[in-house]
Design an enzyme around this catalytic site. Structure first.
Site, PDB file in Angstrom:
ATOM      1  N   LYS A  83       0.844  -1.197   0.000  1.00 48.14           N
ATOM      2  CA  LYS A  83       0.000   0.000   0.000  1.00 48.14           C
ATOM      3  C   LYS A  83       0.880   1.249   0.000  1.00 48.14           C
ATOM      4  O   LYS A  83       1.773   1.405   0.822  1.00 48.14           O
ATOM      5  CB  LYS A  83      -0.917   0.007   1.231  1.00 48.14           C
ATOM      6  CG  LYS A  83      -2.163  -0.835   1.018  1.00 48.14           C
ATOM      7  CD  LYS A  83      -3.025  -0.854   2.246  1.00 48.14           C
ATOM      8  CE  LYS A  83      -4.318  -0.091   2.046  1.00 48.14           C
ATOM      9  NZ  LYS A  83      -5.236  -0.293   3.211  1.00 48.14           N
TER      10      LYS A  83
HETATM   11  O1  G3P Z   1      -8.288  -0.259   5.140  1.00 46.40           O
HETATM   12  C1  G3P Z   1      -8.640   0.973   4.646  1.00 46.40           C
HETATM   13  C2  G3P Z   1     -10.039   1.469   4.923  1.00 46.40           C
HETATM   14  O2  G3P Z   1     -10.962   0.486   4.582  1.00 46.40           O
HETATM   15  C3  G3P Z   1     -10.246   2.102   6.274  1.00 46.40           C
HETATM   16  O3  G3P Z   1     -11.598   2.285   6.579  1.00 46.40           O
HETATM   17  O4  G3P Z   1     -13.346   2.741   8.263  1.00 46.40           O
HETATM   18  O5  G3P Z   1     -10.977   3.461   8.726  1.00 46.40           O
HETATM   19  O6  G3P Z   1     -12.346   4.649   7.026  1.00 46.40           O
HETATM   20  P1  G3P Z   1     -12.082   3.340   7.721  1.00 46.40           P
END
Ligand code: G3P
Length: 221
Positions: A83
């Site tokens: 990433k």
């Molecule tokens: O892994 C990346 C992403 O899915 C994070 O999600 O819920 O922290 O905005 P969130």
């Protein structure tokens, strides 16, 4: 649409994988930090459970440092996708890594412009954080739709990964938008199975079955 589980918890990954519906796993520094474990050890544990793309994130900010870090992470396992953050330095690093055939996942993408830049530099996956766009009053799913259409129009190989999914409706809408992948928290994957009519239907089937079997037993006696 491929379904990834968005967690660094081995227990959650094992359980979700046992249902047979998981194609890959995404992690991020916050998710790994929550586990309080060694990063490489955890990524390798995940690679042992799921035979599919496993995302592991760089933490360096300058391309000069990000590139060697990404090369090292990529060398841990053939399924690892590194990433890379959507920054100018990240895109500089991405260009080098793509040329070397390293599989990548460009993260923290919130607009079509950002997605286009990542696709131009050869990102394997482009992660649109749609829930975080919704959080600030935007339309995250509209960005996913735009990316799917534009990548298709121009023949980019990059796949659109719907990330920051918060509830089951997001998964439905991501599938309708044509996202290649959705990465979904464990809790939301569990919710995807649920429907009250399934529970009621099953209860009725079993009640009817038991009643009929009991009647048959009485008739035979
Ligand atoms: O892994 C990346 C992403 O899915 C994070 O999600 O819920 O922290 O905005 P969130």
């Amino acid at each position: 649409m491929k379904l990834f589980v968005d967690t660094a918890s081995v227990a959650e990954i094992r359980e979700a994988h046992s249902w047979g519906v998981i194609d890959g796993v995404t992690t991020n520094p916050s998710l790994v930090a929550k586990e309080g474990v060694d990063f490489k050890t955890r990524i390798l544990e995940i690679c042992d459970i799921v035979d599919g793309p496993i995302s592991a994130e760089t933490v360096q900010l300058r391309a000069e440092e990000m590139v060697p870090e990404a090369r090292e992470i990529a060398a841990w396992h053939p399924n690892v996708h590194v990433k890379i953050p959507m920054t100018r330095e990240g895109m500089k690093a991405l260009k080098v890594l793509s040329a070397e055939g390293i599989k990548t996942n460009v993260t923290l993408v919130f607009s079509l412009n950002q997605a286009l830049l990542a696709a131009k530099n050869g990102a394997t996956f482009v992660s649109v954080f749609l829930g975080r766009v919704d959080d600030i009053g935007g339309d995250g799913m509209a960005v996913v739709r735009q990316c799917v259409d534009v990548f298709e129009n121009y023949g980019f190989d990059s796949q659109v990964l719907a990330a920051s999914i918060r509830h089951p409706l997001h998964v439905v809408q991501a599938a309708e938008a044509g996202a290649h992948i959705s990465t979904v928290p464990y809790k939301v994957i569990k919710q995807m199975f649920e429907h009250p009519l399934t529970d009621i239907g099953l209860e009725r089937f079993l009640a009817d079955w038991e009643k009929a079997m009991a009647e048959l037993k009485v008739a035979k006696a």
